[in-house]
Design an enzyme around this catalytic site. Structure first.
Site, short mmCIF file in Angstrom:
data_model
loop_
_atom_site.label_atom_id
_atom_site.label_comp_id
_atom_site.label_asym_id
_atom_site.label_seq_id
_atom_site.Cartn_x
_atom_site.Cartn_y
_atom_site.Cartn_z
CG HIS A 95 -2.23 -0.71 0.93
ND1 HIS A 95 -2.31 -2.08 0.87
CD2 HIS A 95 -3.48 -0.24 0.66
CE1 HIS A 95 -3.56 -2.41 0.60
NE2 HIS A 95 -4.28 -1.32 0.46
CE LYS A 103 -7.71 -10.66 10.86
NZ LYS A 103 -7.64 -9.94 12.13
#
Lengths: 183, 281
Positions: free
Chosen positions: A40, A105
């Site tokens: 990222h 999650k």
């Protein structure tokens, strides 16, 4: 239990994105990309400096996953989702660049939910700690960027019947407890 | 003197590293099954079902339970009549971790430098090792593969002693509520009460290697375990933080005498993938 599972071929177009609601159970078939913290950082750095990106982010599905090494004759090792919140600082920028959905999650920042609403993005939730089960939904895995990051490299995964819940929809609704709908 | 070759310790550790990552302890499987049967929330039931399916696939097809195959923590109880030959305990444990993770296709998840973070040690070493000297001629190794997501939500408080039982239960419940889905509930909570700052943390971790479903033998401690469990399960966080009755499967508490001015409380959170095993040499 919602017996209904919505089968979707990837990519997900705008018309389908607006038809999905937090709590819908999806079964995804097609191409998704893994990326974790380090990937990222690099993707966002590339966006910031207008460099060419190693993957096409338009309508892309990003899966927060760092798999275990593949055993012989298997495409991938255990491949469950990691905690999404660690990617929150980068995520609005990726939705703005065209990412359709992220899979991970756990709950996320209000900024991520706001970005989902602004850019017709989705946040999907897979079952944490179900790495062995989820690996059976992956047909093929290829490293397509940042191989030096090892398990944190970007993999292109071909998945079949990958089950995920819509956690945040394009209307700002959330499936997580203790999170009210956005105003 | 009971002589244990370092190579035997390394072999044992290597084998435990693989075993814990492929085989969820039976008592954890049983607790997940019981939770699914008792759960009133359909979404939570579905998730618990996926976790049971996952445990079966991991065991049968030899795929790690979770891609976070953990940082290895070892509690070693070293008997005073044991002598280790051909190496030392720490080196032997790390050799075993290296072999177990490399040969077992387990993910190396350790960065060499916590600040720079750019170098993976590539074999999941070093383990975190706690050695306790005990009487006898055995070396007992309690090994856990501890995931990062649940460790990150752990917490520590130096409570005012007047906070008492109720203060402890409230601090823990608030922490679990705020953690929500991040630590991968349903959880097992290791709680250390008393001692000092570092002792409480160590007790909390040590409490996690107790087999699930065994309450404390001390009735007062067993009661607070039960009270914390009920309080945490009333939060409604549920499996993966998506709501339900099953936020925690068990609470394990260990205590130690402490300074009259202090009430240290440590909470070490364990995800449902409670990977630990014990070997006696």
């Amino acid at each position: 239990m919602s017996a209904y599972i919505r089968q979707l071929e990837l990519p997900i177009c705008d018309d389908i994105a607006v038809d999905l609601r937090a709590g819908d159970l999806l079964s995804l078939t097609g191409t998704i990309y893994t990326a974790r913290d380090a990937a990222h950082q690099r993707l966002v750095a590339a966006l910031d400096s207008d460099e060419e990106l190693p993957i096409d982010l338009r309508e892309a599905v990003i899966y927060y996953c760092g798999p275990t090494p593949a055993q012989p004759n298997r495409p991938i090792g255990a491949a469950g989702p990691t905690t999404s919140a660690r990617m929150d600082p980068f995520t609005p920028q990726l939705y703005a660049a065209g990412v359709r959905a992220t899979i991970g999650k756990g709950p996320r920042s209000p900024q991520v939910r706001e970005a989902c609403r602004e850019y017709l993005g989705l946040y999907l939730v897979a079952t944490g700690g179900a790495g062995a089960l989820i690996s059976t939904w992956v047909q093929q895995a290829d490293v397509v960027a940042y191989p030096d990051l090892g398990p944190e490299a970007i993999y292109r995964l071909q998945v079949e019947d990958f089950r995920a819940l819509v956690g945040y929809d394009v209307y700002g609704a959330s499936i997580f407890c203790n999170e009210d709908d956005l105003e | 003197m009971h002589q244990i070759p370092a190579s035997r310790i390394a072999e044992t550790v290597a084998s435990l590293c693989q075993k814990v990552n492929y085989e969820l302890p039976e008592e954890v499987v049983a607790a997940l099954e019981a939770a699914r049967a008792a759960e009133s929330n359909p979404q939570a039931q579905r998730i618990l079902g996926e976790l049971l399916e996952n445990a079966q696939i991991a065991r049968e097809q030899h795929i790690p339970l979770c891609q976070d195959t953990g940082l290895v923590v070892v509690f070693a109880e070293l008997g005073d009549e044991v002598s280790i030959s051909g190496g030392d305990l720490g080196e032997a444990i790390n050799e075993g971790v290296s072999r177990g993770y490399t040969e077992g296709y387990l993910r190396p998840s350790v960065v060499a430098n916590p600040l720079q973070r750019d170098t993976n040690t590539t074999d999941n070493t070093p383990a975190v090792v706690h050695v306790e000297l005990v009487a006898g001629c055995n070396l007992t190794l309690h090994l856990m593969a501890k995931g990062g997501g649940s460790e990150n939500m752990s917490a520590m408080w130096m409570l005012p002693p007047a906070a008492g039982r109720q203060g402890i239960i409230e601090a823990i419940t608030t922490q679990i509520q705020q953690a929500g889905g991040k630590p991968c509930p349903p959880l097992i909570l290791g709680v250390g009460i008393g001692g000092t700052f570092e002792k409480a943390a160590l007790l909390a971790k040590r409490a996690l290697v107790r087999p699930l479903g065994q309450p404390s033998q001390d009735p007062e401690i067993a009661q607070i375990e039960q009270d914390i469990l009920e309080s945490v399960n009333q939060t409604g966080v549920g499996p993966m933080g998506l709501g339900g009755d099953t936020t925690a499967l068990a609470v394990h508490v260990l205590t130690h005498p402490c300074h009259l001015a202090s009430l240290p409380v440590a909470l070490n959170i364990q995800c449902h993938s409670a990977r630990h095993a014990t070997a006696v040499l």
